[in-house]
Design a protein around this motif. Sequence first.
Motif, mmCIF file in Angstrom:
data_model
loop_
_atom_site.group_PDB
_atom_site.id
_atom_site.type_symbol
_atom_site.label_atom_id
_atom_site.label_comp_id
_atom_site.label_asym_id
_atom_site.label_seq_id
_atom_site.Cartn_x
_atom_site.Cartn_y
_atom_site.Cartn_z
ATOM 1 N N ALA A 67 0.836 -1.206 0.000
ATOM 2 C CA ALA A 67 0.000 0.000 0.000
ATOM 3 C C ALA A 67 0.869 1.254 0.000
ATOM 4 O O ALA A 67 0.611 2.214 -0.742
ATOM 5 N N ALA A 68 1.923 1.255 0.824
ATOM 6 C CA ALA A 68 2.806 2.429 0.908
ATOM 7 C C ALA A 68 3.469 2.684 -0.445
ATOM 8 O O ALA A 68 3.541 3.825 -0.913
ATOM 9 N N ARG A 69 3.944 1.596 -1.084
ATOM 10 C CA ARG A 69 4.612 1.742 -2.394
ATOM 11 C C ARG A 69 3.643 2.243 -3.461
ATOM 12 O O ARG A 69 3.986 3.075 -4.286
ATOM 13 N N MET A 70 2.417 1.711 -3.435
ATOM 14 C CA MET A 70 1.428 2.151 -4.429
ATOM 15 C C MET A 70 1.171 3.654 -4.291
ATOM 16 O O MET A 70 1.099 4.384 -5.283
ATOM 17 N N ALA A 71 1.041 4.118 -3.061
ATOM 18 C CA ALA A 71 0.785 5.546 -2.829
ATOM 19 C C ALA A 71 1.961 6.395 -3.292
ATOM 20 O O ALA A 71 1.797 7.407 -3.982
ATOM 21 N N ILE A 72 3.166 5.956 -2.939
ATOM 22 C CA ILE A 72 4.371 6.706 -3.307
ATOM 23 C C ILE A 72 4.511 6.788 -4.833
ATOM 24 O O ILE A 72 4.796 7.846 -5.391
ATOM 25 N N LEU A 129 0.313 9.133 4.031
ATOM 26 C CA LEU A 129 1.128 9.779 3.004
ATOM 27 C C LEU A 129 1.376 11.236 3.385
ATOM 28 O O LEU A 129 0.444 11.966 3.708
ATOM 29 N N THR A 130 2.637 11.618 3.358
ATOM 30 C CA THR A 130 3.007 13.028 3.513
ATOM 31 C C THR A 130 3.810 13.416 2.284
ATOM 32 O O THR A 130 4.832 12.791 1.987
ATOM 33 N N ALA A 131 3.303 14.400 1.533
ATOM 34 C CA ALA A 131 3.946 14.826 0.284
ATOM 35 C C ALA A 131 4.378 16.282 0.408
ATOM 36 O O ALA A 131 3.605 17.126 0.854
#
Length: 233
Positions: free
Chosen positions: A30-35, A87-89
């Motif tokens: 999930a983290a990789r997909m978001a990134i 997610l922090t962008a």
Amino acid sequence: MNEDAWFTDDARGVYLVADGMGGHAAGEVAARMAIERVGEHLCRLRDERASVEPLKTGIVDAVERANLEILQRAAREPDKRGMGTTLTALVLVPEGTYLIGQVGDSRAYRLRSQQLDQLTKDHTVVQERVDLGLLTPEQARIHPLSHILTRALGIEPDVEVDLLTGALEPGDVFLLASDGLSGMLSDEEIREIVMRGGRGSLGAAAQALVEAAKREGGLDNVTVVLVKLLDED
Ligand code: CA
């Protein structure tokens, strides 16, 4: 098992940290997909020289799309059920503005004139209690429920993104971190380590932050991204 993911692109000024959740390595997925989804989209917008307003829309669009993709994949693959991510962008826009998109409890801080400010607000149950005056931030940090999120990607079809903007100043240092850092160290401890690093190598400061979090127990993955704007002179 590392369930954190990150992305940095200095040329385009795009920086991301995500902290996944869910068993069987699903959190990492999930983290990789978001990134990947949000990183790609923001880089493309920066290549098109998008200004702040389209970038704001772009962060929201990309987060919404990543959220739906995570939900769809979790529905298709039973071992991914329940996966989600924070997610922090951070986008540094050449006109002299920073833009932050925030979901969850990873954080963006800014060090300016020796002062460390937490720019993002955690989407957690304990933060809501801080807002109500029922807990101090320090009590919240060590609270047993500190990891319970009120917002994340992969939970519901709708996801609300906090957007923050501000002016950049030469010498600003931005810190993105997963809660493996902020849960282990107080803001003052973080400030002192970044300050020391601000005079030397940022890489050494990032390493020192991770080491300090590990010394305090290191109960979680620790991800740190440090960005410093060059001084004018
Ligand atoms: Ca974490």
